[in-house]
Structures are given as C-alpha cells and as structure tokens.
Write an enzyme that holds these catalytic residues in place. Structure first.
Site, PDB file in Angstrom:
ATOM      1  N   GLU A  86      42.904   8.500  60.736  1.00  0.00           N
ATOM      2  CA  GLU A  86      42.760   8.494  62.182  1.00  0.00           C
ATOM      3  C   GLU A  86      41.612   9.315  62.506  1.00  0.00           C
ATOM      4  O   GLU A  86      41.594  10.513  61.937  1.00  0.00           O
ATOM      5  CB  GLU A  86      43.975   8.696  62.743  1.00  0.00           C
ATOM      6  CG  GLU A  86      44.949   7.678  62.859  1.00  0.00           C
ATOM      7  CD  GLU A  86      46.032   7.828  63.745  1.00  0.00           C
ATOM      8  OE1 GLU A  86      46.695   6.775  64.278  1.00  0.00           O
ATOM      9  OE2 GLU A  86      46.595   9.097  63.848  1.00  0.00           O
ATOM     10  N   CYS A 119      48.581  15.336  54.159  1.00  0.00           N
ATOM     11  CA  CYS A 119      48.044  16.692  54.226  1.00  0.00           C
ATOM     12  C   CYS A 119      49.264  17.263  53.255  1.00  0.00           C
ATOM     13  O   CYS A 119      50.501  16.792  53.204  1.00  0.00           O
ATOM     14  CB  CYS A 119      48.149  17.214  55.402  1.00  0.00           C
ATOM     15  SG  CYS A 119      47.572  19.079  55.487  1.00  0.00           S
ATOM     16  N   CYS A 126      53.510  19.538  62.714  1.00  0.00           N
ATOM     17  CA  CYS A 126      52.516  18.692  62.801  1.00  0.00           C
ATOM     18  C   CYS A 126      53.086  17.365  62.023  1.00  0.00           C
ATOM     19  O   CYS A 126      53.687  17.265  61.078  1.00  0.00           O
ATOM     20  CB  CYS A 126      51.430  19.061  61.822  1.00  0.00           C
ATOM     21  SG  CYS A 126      49.957  18.106  61.447  1.00  0.00           S
ATOM     22  N   GLY A 169      44.712  16.455  57.355  1.00  0.00           N
ATOM     23  CA  GLY A 169      44.478  17.088  56.052  1.00  0.00           C
ATOM     24  C   GLY A 169      44.060  18.443  56.291  1.00  0.00           C
ATOM     25  O   GLY A 169      43.603  18.967  57.392  1.00  0.00           O
ATOM     26  N   GLU A 170      43.977  19.180  55.160  1.00  0.00           N
ATOM     27  CA  GLU A 170      43.474  20.689  55.243  1.00  0.00           C
ATOM     28  C   GLU A 170      41.963  20.543  54.883  1.00  0.00           C
ATOM     29  O   GLU A 170      41.882  20.343  53.350  1.00  0.00           O
ATOM     30  CB  GLU A 170      44.243  21.343  54.254  1.00  0.00           C
ATOM     31  CG  GLU A 170      43.644  22.772  53.898  1.00  0.00           C
ATOM     32  CD  GLU A 170      43.360  23.747  55.112  1.00  0.00           C
ATOM     33  OE1 GLU A 170      42.131  23.912  55.049  1.00  0.00           O
ATOM     34  OE2 GLU A 170      43.945  24.144  55.975  1.00  0.00           O
ATOM     35  N   SER A 224      43.824  28.238  61.905  1.00  0.00           N
ATOM     36  CA  SER A 224      45.142  27.931  62.658  1.00  0.00           C
ATOM     37  C   SER A 224      46.103  28.981  62.331  1.00  0.00           C
ATOM     38  O   SER A 224      46.744  29.195  61.261  1.00  0.00           O
ATOM     39  CB  SER A 224      45.459  26.271  62.215  1.00  0.00           C
ATOM     40  OG  SER A 224      44.685  25.529  62.433  1.00  0.00           O
ATOM     41  N   LEU A 225      46.165  29.962  63.195  1.00  0.00           N
ATOM     42  CA  LEU A 225      47.082  31.262  62.965  1.00  0.00           C
ATOM     43  C   LEU A 225      48.539  30.768  63.515  1.00  0.00           C
ATOM     44  O   LEU A 225      49.524  31.045  62.627  1.00  0.00           O
ATOM     45  CB  LEU A 225      46.503  32.333  63.918  1.00  0.00           C
ATOM     46  CG  LEU A 225      47.201  33.479  63.574  1.00  0.00           C
ATOM     47  CD1 LEU A 225      47.047  33.941  62.178  1.00  0.00           C
ATOM     48  CD2 LEU A 225      46.565  34.623  64.607  1.00  0.00           C
ATOM     49  N   HIS A 226      48.840  30.585  64.885  1.00  0.00           N
ATOM     50  CA  HIS A 226      49.976  30.088  65.305  1.00  0.00           C
ATOM     51  C   HIS A 226      51.419  31.160  65.367  1.00  0.00           C
ATOM     52  O   HIS A 226      52.020  31.047  65.965  1.00  0.00           O
ATOM     53  CB  HIS A 226      50.477  28.881  64.793  1.00  0.00           C
ATOM     54  CG  HIS A 226      49.564  27.763  64.759  1.00  0.00           C
ATOM     55  ND1 HIS A 226      48.428  27.523  65.591  1.00  0.00           N
ATOM     56  CD2 HIS A 226      49.161  26.985  63.775  1.00  0.00           C
ATOM     57  CE1 HIS A 226      47.633  26.681  65.486  1.00  0.00           C
ATOM     58  NE2 HIS A 226      48.095  26.199  64.234  1.00  0.00           N
ATOM     59  N   CYS A 343      46.150  17.435  69.050  1.00  0.00           N
ATOM     60  CA  CYS A 343      46.452  18.182  67.893  1.00  0.00           C
ATOM     61  C   CYS A 343      47.800  17.928  67.251  1.00  0.00           C
ATOM     62  O   CYS A 343      48.816  18.251  68.027  1.00  0.00           O
ATOM     63  CB  CYS A 343      46.273  19.716  68.255  1.00  0.00           C
ATOM     64  SG  CYS A 343      46.389  20.738  67.068  1.00  0.00           S
TER      65      CYS A 343
END
EC number: 2.1.1.192
Length: 354
Positions: A86, A119, A126, A169-170, A224-226, A343
């Site tokens: 996507e 991923c 996610c 994906g990463e 991407s910390l979060h 996201c």
C-alpha cells in the site's frame, strides 16, 4: 525479463549502444510518462523490439484506491509475484507570495511509499507488523510507486513532490534497494526528486543508520522513537532489545545532516502509555545537543489494538512543554484516517478481491 525501473541510468547505459539511448529512455519513462516502449518514437523500432524482449516498464498493478474526505488517496498495488503493498498520496496546500504581494495557493504533494512487503520489526502498535515479513521490495518497485501515483494524478513533472519512506516495512532493513531508489529518484533525467525532498524513517537500526550516513545521500532522517525509557520502548518496539535508545542516539549524533535541516523524531502518543508530562521532560533531556524536530503523532486505532488515542489536552500539554524548552515540535495531522491510510495502518493484503 527485468524491471527496467530497477536500473540506474548508468547501469542502463552499460547495457545499450550507443549509451545515449539510456538518457532517451529515462526521459520517456520519467518525464514523458511512457508506459510502453512503442511510445518512444525517437528510438528505432528494432531497438524498441529488443527492449520489449528484455524489460518490462510497470511492475505494479493498482487493485484499488480509496479517497479520504481530507483528499488523501490510498492505493493497493499488486506486484508481479502477486504480493501486495500500500502507498498513500497526501495532497497539501502551500501559500506562495508573488512579486506583486498577492498570495497564491498551490498544491504540494507528499507520497508515502512502502519499502517491504510486510515488516520484521514487530512493533506492537503497528498493523503492518501483524502480517509478518514477506520480502524486500526492489529499487524499481519503490520507484514505481511514485511514478504510478504521479502519472495517475496528473501531477506535473515540475510540481514539488516530497517522498517519505514511511509506508510498509523498515527502510533500513532494505538499505541496498532503498538507497538505490533514492539515487534513481534524484537523477535529473528522471523524476529529479532531490535528496532533501526524501525522508527515510527508521525504527532505530543503529548500525544501518551509520551505513546510511556513510553513503552520504543527503536524505533527511526520521527516527521512530515513541518512548523515552528502554523498558517501555522494548515493549512497544522489540528492535530496542538489539539497539537501545542510547545506541540510536549515538548513531543520530554521528549522522550527516544539512545545516538547514533537522533530524525528525516521531513520537506516537498513546493514552496512559507515554503521554504524561514526565515523558515530555525526559524527551527534552534525551534530545539535548541534537538539532531535532519532534513530530507528535496521535495513535491511529485499528482492529485488535491494545492502545487508545490520547486526549487532545494531554497532547497539547506535551507539545507546550517541549516548545517551552526550545524543542521544535509539531502535531502531525493524521491524514487518511477514515480509509486506514494513516501512520501504522498499512498492511499487506494476502487475499485481494479483484
């Protein structure tokens, strides 16, 4: 047969004689939106027939698209092996002052692309992670997403376009193909999307951040910390067990960044998980000495999720504190929420209804 979009102009030139054919082909594909070799009328028929026997031009088939009430469009693409990805077009408006003092509004586009089918990272918030990892995308499959979306939406060649590697994906787990896609997109005979208009987001593969920096592509970096503690981040993002916060921050400090730009830190805010003032205070300390921009993202719910969207009050308080301490901070306006294009909401569709 090979996907022609996988080839840089130099690689294509090495396969052709005379070499200037590569530039002609690049211009037909990327500037004139040719979808077949037969359209390339300044190339002899014999050469076109040879090209048709060796290459194909379109590795994607659009299965369906959905348009959000905010104008975002999500595309489900089928690849040549039947796997799906996507991608999202995010149209925005920008105001430009003209010489006579008037203000004109122009469309600005951001295209969010996938770099893998599925991923490996397994982030608990996610949706992409739920389906596991299938395979890497090739450079041409990444480039094709931008080319297809620009062509479908009649976006003029000269119109400003930003590319964010924030889909499925990463990206740094597929660094070879992602970095090649960046270079192909930069080619002035191709789409000519400069490195500073391309942002690579990573969950924090510190060793790969270092390798990306050594390539010196000039791209922007988003982390991407979060979370601000290893304990919480490891629960949210298993990759933290391999690369803890300190390792990620060390890699960021060593990353070459344009003097006019900042490293973006994405912080997904979840209710009663990481949305209190103590988290904001710890984040300020963590970012000390780094030219950073924090992008606060409100959690986007999806079926089966254990997390909830935070209150607007908590998000505002979080942002206000960061700004009061001199940290550049914005709240991302999640586009495409109503079509599951925001996201963390993209996923591979193993069974596609044709």
């Amino acid at each position: 047969m090979r996907n022609l979009l996988d080839l840089s102009q130099d690689e294509l030139a090495n396969l052709l004689s005379p070499k200037f054919r590569a530039k002609q082909i690049y211009e037909w594909v990327y500037k004139k939106n040719a979808r077949s070799f037969d359209e390339m009328t300044n190339i002899s028929k014999d050469v076109r027939e040879n090209l048709k026997s060796e290459f194909y031009l379109d590795p994607l088939t659009c299965v369906r698209s959905e348009t959000s009430k905010d104008g975002s469009i999500k595309y489900l693409f089928k690849l040549t092996d039947g796997k799906t990805i996507e991608s999202v077009l995010l149209p925005m408006k920008e105001e430009i002052s003209s010489e006579d003092g008037s203000v004109e509004r122009h469309a600005r586009y951001t295209i969010c692309v996938s770099s893998q089918v599925g991923c490996k990272m397994g982030c608990s918030f996610c949706l992409t992670a739920k389906g596991g990892f299938v395979r890497n995308l090739s450079a041409g499959e990444i480039v094709a997403q931008i080319l297809w979306i620009k062509r479908e939406n009649n976006i003029p060649y000269e119109r400003r376009v930003n590319v964010v590697y924030m889909g499925m994906g990463e990206p740094l787990d597929n660094l070879t193909n992602v970095s090649k896609a960046v270079s192909i997109l930069k080619d002035n005979d191709g789409l000519a999307i400069g490195a500073r208009r391309q942002t690579i987001s990573t969950s924090g593969l510190a060793s790969q951040i270092k390798k990306l920096g050594e390539l010196d592509l000039g791209v922007l970096l988003a982390i991407s910390l979060h979370a601000v503690t290893d304990e919480l981040r490891a629960k949210l993002m298993p990759i933290n067990k391999a690369y803890n916060i300190a390792a990620v921050m060390d890699a960021v400090r060593a990353f070459p960044i344009d003097m006019r730009k900042r490293v973006m830190f994405e912080y997904l805010i979840m209710d009663k998980v990481n949305d209190n003032l103590s988290d904001a205070k710890a984040l300020v300390k963590l970012l000390h000495g780094i030219k950073a921009k924090v992008n606060l993202i409100l959690f986007n719910p999806h079926e089966g999720s254990q997390y909830q969207r935070p209150s607007i009050e908590n998000v505002d308080n979080f942002r206000t504190y960061l700004q009061s301490r001199g940290v550049t901070c914005t709240i991302r306006q999640s586009k495409g929420l109503d079509i599951s294009a925001a996201c963390g909401q993209l996923k591979e569709r193993s069974k596609v209804e044709m």
